[in-house]
Design a protein around this motif. Sequence first.
Motif, PDB file in Angstrom:
ATOM      1  N   SER A   1      -9.408  16.541 -20.114  1.00 42.31           N
ATOM      2  CA  SER A   1      -9.550  17.922 -19.659  1.00 42.31           C
ATOM      3  C   SER A   1      -8.633  18.856 -20.446  1.00 42.31           C
ATOM      4  O   SER A   1      -7.723  18.426 -21.149  1.00 42.31           O
ATOM      5  CB  SER A   1      -9.223  18.020 -18.170  1.00 42.31           C
ATOM      6  N   PHE A   2      -8.887  20.142 -20.274  1.00 41.63           N
ATOM      7  CA  PHE A   2      -8.065  21.145 -20.943  1.00 41.63           C
ATOM      8  C   PHE A   2      -6.609  21.054 -20.483  1.00 41.63           C
ATOM      9  O   PHE A   2      -5.682  21.184 -21.286  1.00 41.63           O
ATOM     10  CB  PHE A   2      -8.622  22.543 -20.658  1.00 41.63           C
ATOM     11  N   GLY A   3      -6.394  20.767 -19.207  1.00 42.11           N
ATOM     12  CA  GLY A   3      -5.045  20.619 -18.667  1.00 42.11           C
ATOM     13  C   GLY A   3      -4.322  19.434 -19.286  1.00 42.11           C
ATOM     14  O   GLY A   3      -3.120  19.515 -19.588  1.00 42.11           O
ATOM     15  N   ASP A   4      -5.047  18.323 -19.469  1.00 44.92           N
ATOM     16  CA  ASP A   4      -4.445  17.142 -20.102  1.00 44.92           C
ATOM     17  C   ASP A   4      -4.047  17.444 -21.547  1.00 44.92           C
ATOM     18  O   ASP A   4      -2.965  17.039 -21.997  1.00 44.92           O
ATOM     19  CB  ASP A   4      -5.432  15.962 -20.094  1.00 44.92           C
ATOM     20  N   LEU A   5      -4.917  18.125 -22.262  1.00 42.91           N
ATOM     21  CA  LEU A   5      -4.639  18.476 -23.648  1.00 42.91           C
ATOM     22  C   LEU A   5      -3.430  19.409 -23.741  1.00 42.91           C
ATOM     23  O   LEU A   5      -2.552  19.223 -24.592  1.00 42.91           O
ATOM     24  CB  LEU A   5      -5.870  19.126 -24.291  1.00 42.91           C
ATOM     25  N   ALA A   6      -3.356  20.381 -22.863  1.00 40.81           N
ATOM     26  CA  ALA A   6      -2.222  21.309 -22.859  1.00 40.81           C
ATOM     27  C   ALA A   6      -0.917  20.566 -22.576  1.00 40.81           C
ATOM     28  O   ALA A   6       0.111  20.819 -23.212  1.00 40.81           O
ATOM     29  CB  ALA A   6      -2.447  22.412 -21.833  1.00 40.81           C
ATOM     30  N   ARG A   7      -0.945  19.625 -21.625  1.00 49.90           N
ATOM     31  CA  ARG A   7       0.244  18.848 -21.298  1.00 49.90           C
ATOM     32  C   ARG A   7       0.659  17.976 -22.479  1.00 49.90           C
ATOM     33  O   ARG A   7       1.849  17.904 -22.822  1.00 49.90           O
ATOM     34  CB  ARG A   7      -0.017  17.973 -20.068  1.00 49.90           C
ATOM     35  N   LEU A   8      -0.287  17.341 -23.134  1.00 47.37           N
ATOM     36  CA  LEU A   8       0.021  16.508 -24.295  1.00 47.37           C
ATOM     37  C   LEU A   8       0.617  17.342 -25.436  1.00 47.37           C
ATOM     38  O   LEU A   8       1.548  16.910 -26.115  1.00 47.37           O
ATOM     39  CB  LEU A   8      -1.228  15.772 -24.775  1.00 47.37           C
ATOM     40  N   ARG A   9       0.078  18.555 -25.634  1.00 48.64           N
ATOM     41  CA  ARG A   9       0.625  19.441 -26.664  1.00 48.64           C
ATOM     42  C   ARG A   9       2.060  19.846 -26.346  1.00 48.64           C
ATOM     43  O   ARG A   9       2.910  19.888 -27.227  1.00 48.64           O
ATOM     44  CB  ARG A   9      -0.256  20.678 -26.836  1.00 48.64           C
ATOM     45  N   GLU A  10       2.338  20.133 -25.084  1.00 49.98           N
ATOM     46  CA  GLU A  10       3.698  20.491 -24.681  1.00 49.98           C
ATOM     47  C   GLU A  10       4.654  19.317 -24.896  1.00 49.98           C
ATOM     48  O   GLU A  10       5.770  19.498 -25.387  1.00 49.98           O
ATOM     49  CB  GLU A  10       3.723  20.925 -23.219  1.00 49.98           C
ATOM     50  N   GLU A  11       4.225  18.123 -24.538  1.00 50.92           N
ATOM     51  CA  GLU A  11       5.059  16.932 -24.729  1.00 50.92           C
ATOM     52  C   GLU A  11       5.306  16.661 -26.214  1.00 50.92           C
ATOM     53  O   GLU A  11       6.416  16.323 -26.611  1.00 50.92           O
ATOM     54  CB  GLU A  11       4.417  15.713 -24.069  1.00 50.92           C
ATOM     55  N   ALA A  12       4.268  16.809 -27.025  1.00 51.15           N
ATOM     56  CA  ALA A  12       4.412  16.597 -28.466  1.00 51.15           C
ATOM     57  C   ALA A  12       5.365  17.622 -29.066  1.00 51.15           C
ATOM     58  O   ALA A  12       6.229  17.281 -29.884  1.00 51.15           O
ATOM     59  CB  ALA A  12       3.049  16.666 -29.149  1.00 51.15           C
ATOM     60  N   SER A  13       5.239  18.863 -28.646  1.00 45.67           N
ATOM     61  CA  SER A  13       6.120  19.912 -29.152  1.00 45.67           C
ATOM     62  C   SER A  13       7.576  19.637 -28.783  1.00 45.67           C
ATOM     63  O   SER A  13       8.476  19.777 -29.618  1.00 45.67           O
ATOM     64  CB  SER A  13       5.678  21.270 -28.592  1.00 45.67           C
TER      65      SER A  13
ATOM     66  N   GLU B   1       8.908  16.715 -28.156  1.00 44.11           N
ATOM     67  CA  GLU B   1       9.344  15.546 -28.922  1.00 44.11           C
ATOM     68  C   GLU B   1       9.679  15.929 -30.366  1.00 44.11           C
ATOM     69  O   GLU B   1      10.682  15.467 -30.923  1.00 44.11           O
ATOM     70  CB  GLU B   1       8.260  14.460 -28.903  1.00 44.11           C
ATOM     71  N   ILE B   2       8.860  16.763 -30.966  1.00 48.04           N
ATOM     72  CA  ILE B   2       9.124  17.212 -32.336  1.00 48.04           C
ATOM     73  C   ILE B   2      10.435  17.983 -32.403  1.00 48.04           C
ATOM     74  O   ILE B   2      11.250  17.767 -33.303  1.00 48.04           O
ATOM     75  CB  ILE B   2       7.941  18.051 -32.862  1.00 48.04           C
ATOM     76  N   GLU B   3      10.660  18.885 -31.454  1.00 47.24           N
ATOM     77  CA  GLU B   3      11.919  19.638 -31.418  1.00 47.24           C
ATOM     78  C   GLU B   3      13.108  18.699 -31.277  1.00 47.24           C
ATOM     79  O   GLU B   3      14.138  18.875 -31.921  1.00 47.24           O
ATOM     80  CB  GLU B   3      11.904  20.655 -30.269  1.00 47.24           C
ATOM     81  N   TRP B   4      12.973  17.682 -30.419  1.00 53.43           N
ATOM     82  CA  TRP B   4      14.059  16.717 -30.225  1.00 53.43           C
ATOM     83  C   TRP B   4      14.329  15.944 -31.516  1.00 53.43           C
ATOM     84  O   TRP B   4      15.480  15.755 -31.901  1.00 53.43           O
ATOM     85  CB  TRP B   4      13.711  15.740 -29.103  1.00 53.43           C
ATOM     86  N   LEU B   5      13.281  15.528 -32.206  1.00 52.78           N
ATOM     87  CA  LEU B   5      13.445  14.780 -33.449  1.00 52.78           C
ATOM     88  C   LEU B   5      14.094  15.640 -34.537  1.00 52.78           C
ATOM     89  O   LEU B   5      14.957  15.158 -35.277  1.00 52.78           O
ATOM     90  CB  LEU B   5      12.086  14.245 -33.930  1.00 52.78           C
ATOM     91  N   ILE B   6      13.707  16.890 -34.634  1.00 50.71           N
ATOM     92  CA  ILE B   6      14.328  17.786 -35.612  1.00 50.71           C
ATOM     93  C   ILE B   6      15.809  17.967 -35.298  1.00 50.71           C
ATOM     94  O   ILE B   6      16.655  17.912 -36.189  1.00 50.71           O
ATOM     95  CB  ILE B   6      13.587  19.137 -35.670  1.00 50.71           C
TER      96      ILE B   6
END
Length: 61
Positions: free
Chosen positions: A2-14, A16-21
């Motif tokens: 769903s759109f909600g799942d995709l939005a949540r996954l994008r937030e989690e990925a973002s 994680e990327i910030e944490w890795l940087i």
Amino acid sequence: MSFGDLARLREEASAEIEWLIAFLDCTESDPDLEPDDFGIADLDGLVEQVGSQDWRQGGIA
């Protein structure tokens, strides 16, 4: 998915990327220093900064 799942996954990925940087920045001696970046662009810049070390040149540039 769903759109909600995709939005949540994008937030989690973002997040994680910030944490890795941030992790990479904290584990480097100078995170902004490029491998060949010494603050002087070329030989002319070096001579301008430290002067000529060649006694035949007649001193500091």
